[in-house]
Structure formats: C-alpha cells, structure tokens
Enzyme design. Structure first.
Site, PDB file in Angstrom:
ATOM      1  N   ASP A 165       0.695  -1.156   0.064  1.00  0.00           N
ATOM      2  CA  ASP A 165       0.006   0.053   0.003  1.00  0.00           C
ATOM      3  C   ASP A 165       1.151   1.157  -0.034  1.00  0.00           C
ATOM      4  O   ASP A 165       2.070   1.276  -0.604  1.00  0.00           O
ATOM      5  CB  ASP A 165      -0.829  -0.059   1.427  1.00  0.00           C
ATOM      6  CG  ASP A 165      -2.199   0.689   1.108  1.00  0.00           C
ATOM      7  OD1 ASP A 165      -2.162   1.905   1.276  1.00  0.00           O
ATOM      8  OD2 ASP A 165      -3.272   0.046   0.603  1.00  0.00           O
ATOM      9  N   HIS A 202      -3.134   6.026   4.472  1.00  0.00           N
ATOM     10  CA  HIS A 202      -3.807   4.756   3.901  1.00  0.00           C
ATOM     11  C   HIS A 202      -3.430   3.479   4.431  1.00  0.00           C
ATOM     12  O   HIS A 202      -3.928   2.607   5.023  1.00  0.00           O
ATOM     13  CB  HIS A 202      -4.058   4.918   2.443  1.00  0.00           C
ATOM     14  CG  HIS A 202      -4.982   3.944   1.861  1.00  0.00           C
ATOM     15  ND1 HIS A 202      -4.497   2.706   1.421  1.00  0.00           N
ATOM     16  CD2 HIS A 202      -6.479   4.063   1.722  1.00  0.00           C
ATOM     17  CE1 HIS A 202      -5.680   2.150   1.062  1.00  0.00           C
ATOM     18  NE2 HIS A 202      -6.868   2.913   1.085  1.00  0.00           N
ATOM     19  N   SER A 412     -11.241  -0.872   0.532  1.00  0.00           N
ATOM     20  CA  SER A 412      -9.689  -0.923   0.991  1.00  0.00           C
ATOM     21  C   SER A 412      -9.581  -1.591   2.737  1.00  0.00           C
ATOM     22  O   SER A 412      -8.641  -1.912   3.046  1.00  0.00           O
ATOM     23  CB  SER A 412      -9.264   0.467   1.134  1.00  0.00           C
ATOM     24  OG  SER A 412      -8.646   0.604  -0.213  1.00  0.00           O
TER      25      SER A 412
END
Length: 476
Positions: A165, A202, A412
């Site tokens: 990621d 994230h 996600s």
C-alpha cells in the site's frame, strides 16, 4: 453514479504523475472506467511480444502511415515479470494509438487462442480512482472500530501479514496497536503548506485495522504505491515481487488496490506474480473496489477464476450497520466475502502533532450510487478543492484537523478485516496454512446477506460494532 468524482480524481492522479501520459478507458458502465498509459501496450516476453510487434507494425504501416520505428520495445525488460512494454505511435504526437492497436490484434489473438496484448493499466488503491469517501477526524477518546481483540503479541507464534500500500506515518508506533508494525515510511505526509496529502495514512489505517482484529500478527507495510496511491501495471508486478523477496513470502498479503479493465481478462503485468503466488501457501486478500459495479476489479477478481480461487479471496464492503452491502462496494459472483467497510475507525496520522487536511471532493445531495440510506456519499457534508461545484459557486473547501484517529470507508478497509480474521484463525488454532484457515473460517461463518439478489458470505469481527450516525457537517 455521477461520473464527475472519477474525473476529479483522474485529474489529481495525472497532476501527481506528470511524466506519465494517462488516458481514460472506455467502458459501457460509467462506474467501470479505468485509467491506462497512452501509447503503450503490454505483451508477454518472447514469441508473443514478437507476434504483437509484427502485427501492429504491419497494421499501422498499411493504414496509418507510421514508420517501423513507431512500433518498438520500450526500455529494458524484466525477466521476472515476463512482460514487454511496446510503444506504439509517434511520441511527438498527442493521439493515442492503443485502441487501434488492440483492434488490429484481435485476429492474431483469435489464431493463437488467447489474449496476447493488453493496455498498461493504472493500478490504484481502492479508494482513489472513485473514492467511497475521505477520512473524518475522530477524538482520541473514541475506541477503534473494530476494537482491539483479546490476546497478546507473541513473536514466535504470530502470523505474518504483508500490506502492499502506501507507507507508514512517522509516528505510527505512538498508536499502541502498531507498536510491533514494521515497514516503509510514507515519503511525504504533508505538502509544502503542512497540509496532509490525499491518501497519506492509507497504509497506516489498514495496519491499524489488522492489528486490532488480530493482535498476534507481525504486520509489515510496504510503500508500493505512489503519492497519488497509483502505479502502472508494468511496474506493479515487479514491486510485488520486491515486496515478497524482501522478507520472504508471508502467510497473508493484504492488498487494497486494483483496476477494472476493458474486458473480463486479468492483468498481463501480474501473470508471473499470480503464477508464483499459486505455487506458494500465501493467501492474497484483495479489495473488490469501490465503483458500485459488477465489473471485475483485478487482482481481486482472480478469486472468480478456478485457476486462482484457492490462492485469492476478494472482499466487498458492508454498510455501517453491517446488514447489507455498502453503497460503494463492487459486487458480483467474483466477490467471495463481505466484511464491515463503512465508517471504520483506525489510526491515520501520528499522535505527536495535529495536522490539517483539506477535503478534495464534495459530498452529494443524494447517494451518487442510487442507494437510499445515509451513506458516505452524502455525509458528513463538505466541499472539496477538486469539486466543480466549488469552482462554480466560489465555496471554500472544508478543512479539518487530524489528531491521530479517523473514520474512513472503502473496500480498502474491509480487506484488512478479512485478512485479520484469517490471521487470528491461524494463531488461535495453530494453523500454519493460511488457505486452510480461510476455508475453515468461511465454513464456520454463520452469517450471510443478500447482495443484488444473491446470498453472500459475511464475516464480522467480534469486536466490530455498527457505526453511529455521523454529523451532517464536518467541523471547519
């Protein structure tokens, strides 16, 4: 769905990748748009690459007046990924020859009985090319959701999970659940004005969910995606190999990224990685994507292929109440399981200093996907800097301050929920095979829900709770 949010994000990604000529691919369903590199196609090394070059060169020489040098291999190739980049057309001209090249190759593909060529797609984290929402600040006094499960960390028995990621924020270990998390740092968390960049945090948010669901887990986060949370398919396979080579093949890979394509085929750039994955015992847990579409989102859609069904789990998202699909979640027979993915709470930034964030996209008066519940398309209300509405009205983009925790939505984040549940199953039952743990977990799942007329498997962590309603406006 209203397409403007996709276009807003396309412009943002294009500005953050100035050296890559990007185009938007055609799709019959606006929710299934994809991005790709102009003037480049991908083929497998060797004979297939030669067939592609010859067929395209002959077609364009006869029909478009291109010279032979306008069809050429582009740069050194990687034997590991087995992919050849082939540049098509005059690079000094703005026209994109890729659609014409693909049509020219259909006859050659029919003769070979397989797909020979594909676009060089842009693979992106599953909240960006069509975001479900943007993060919302949460007070430090509010517990994470899912909350931390019982049990302690034991390095000798911990399951190993690799998160591919964006990187970790610099103060991530100030968050107790991430004390044992390792990996790459986020290169730049804020811009020149000290404002948090879009999608910074994230990967940290995902790691926090994993550690909450499965405390006895070694989580490693690799900063594989760019500042915009995106990477070209031709580079992605090599970066995946680098990620597993650095620490060895893990038990589980949690991947919250992918792309749709023009057809129903997978990604040529991932062929070699997927074949090697199949021969390992590693389980790939992949996000189904946030287009509210049944268009396959790769690599999650490999779960629908008999060849890869054992090695891939595709994860859709449940709504905040956990009773139905989230408005943004992709769906279809290739999505294997659904888990909570709307308004989860985890760590976003470090805990040392509050940091400002400007919203990029405006919310809608009604759900842009056509749902009738108060979804993240609508609330909390805010105006974003990329919004056409703001440009027309002169409205000021909303700014918030993050002090560590955030509430965020997307497949996600449903993905690390499932990855964490598989890891917890492994450690609780001393199961060394993550694929066997996945099978046992799904077999024991008592819950299901209906998605578009089909009953689907549902996994909810014991420590997850339905998210409360949010305020209709964010603090400014």
């Amino acid at each position: 769905m209203a397409p403007q949010r996709f276009h807003e994000q396309f412009d943002h990604i294009r500005r953050s990748m100035p050296d890559v000529a990007l185009a938007m691919g055609p799709y019959e369903d606006a929710a299934g748009h994809f991005l790709y590199e102009k003037g480049v196609v991908l083929a497998r090394d060797g004979e297939e690459a030669r067939v592609v070059e010859d067929a395209v060169r002959a077609h364009f020489t006869a029909t478009a007046g291109l010279v032979p040098d306008h069809v050429r291999r582009d740069g050194p190739q990687s034997n590991r990924t087995g992919v050849t980049r082939i540049r098509i057309g005059d690079p000094t001209e703005g026209a994109d020859a890729v659609p014409h090249a693909l049509r020219a190759l259909r006859e050659a593909e029919d003769r070979q009985g397989r797909r020979l060529v594909g676009r060089n797609h842009l693979v992106h984290i599953a909240v960006n090319a069509c975001p479900s929402d943007e993060p919302v600040p949460v007070p430090r006094t509010q517990p994470p959701n899912p909350a931390a499960a019982g049990g302690r960390y034991d390095a000798d028995s911990a399951a190993r999970v690799l998160v591919v990621d964006t990187g970790l924020v610099r103060d991530h270990r100030d968050y107790p659940l991430l004390a044992h998390t390792t990996g790459d740092a986020q290169p730049a968390e804020t811009d020149a004005d000290g404002v948090l960049r879009q999608y910074a945090g994230h990967g940290t948010f995902i790691a926090g969910i994993l550690a909450a669901v499965a405390p006895n887990t070694d989580v490693t986060v690799r900063n594989t995606m760019s500042e915009a949370g995106a990477i070209l398919e031709s580079e992605f396979g090599a970066r995946l190999f680098e990620a597993v080579d650095e620490g060895g093949w893990p038990d589980i890979i949690s991947l919250s990224a992918g792309t749709t394509t023009e057809g129903t085929d997978g990604l040529i750039g991932l062929d070699a990685f997927m074949r090697e994955l199949r021969g390992q015992r590693t389980l790939l847990v992949a996000a189904a994507g946030n287009n509210s579409s049944n268009a396959p989102f790769w690599p999650a859609a490999y779960a629908g292929s008999p060849e890869y069904a054992d090695s891939v789990v595709s994860v859709g998202a449940l709504s905040a109440d956990g009773e139905s699909e989230a408005c943004f979640s992709n769906h279809g027979p290739w999505v294997r399981v659904y888990a909570p993915g709307e308004r989860l709470t985890s760590a976003l930034t470090g805990f040392a200093t509050p940091v400002p964030y400007l919203y990029q996209h405006s919310t809608y008066d009604t759900c842009r996907f056509g749902f009738d519940y108060s979804c993240t398309c609508q609330f909390p209300r805010h105006t974003g800097t990329l919004s056409e509405h703001r440009e027309k009205t002169g409205a000021k983009a909303h700014q918030v301050m993050f002090d560590g925790l955030a509430q965020w939505s997307g497949t996600s984040f449903a993905t690390p929920v499932v990855a964490g549940l598989v890891a917890a199953q492994m450690t609780a039952h001393r199961e060394r095979d993550p694929r066997a743990a996945r099978d046992r977990l799904l077999a024991s799942a008592a819950d299901s829900t209906e998605v578009r007329g089909a009953r689907v498997a549902v996994l909810r962590p014991p420590t997850w709770r339905p998210a409360p309603a949010v305020d209709q406006a964010v603090p400014v």
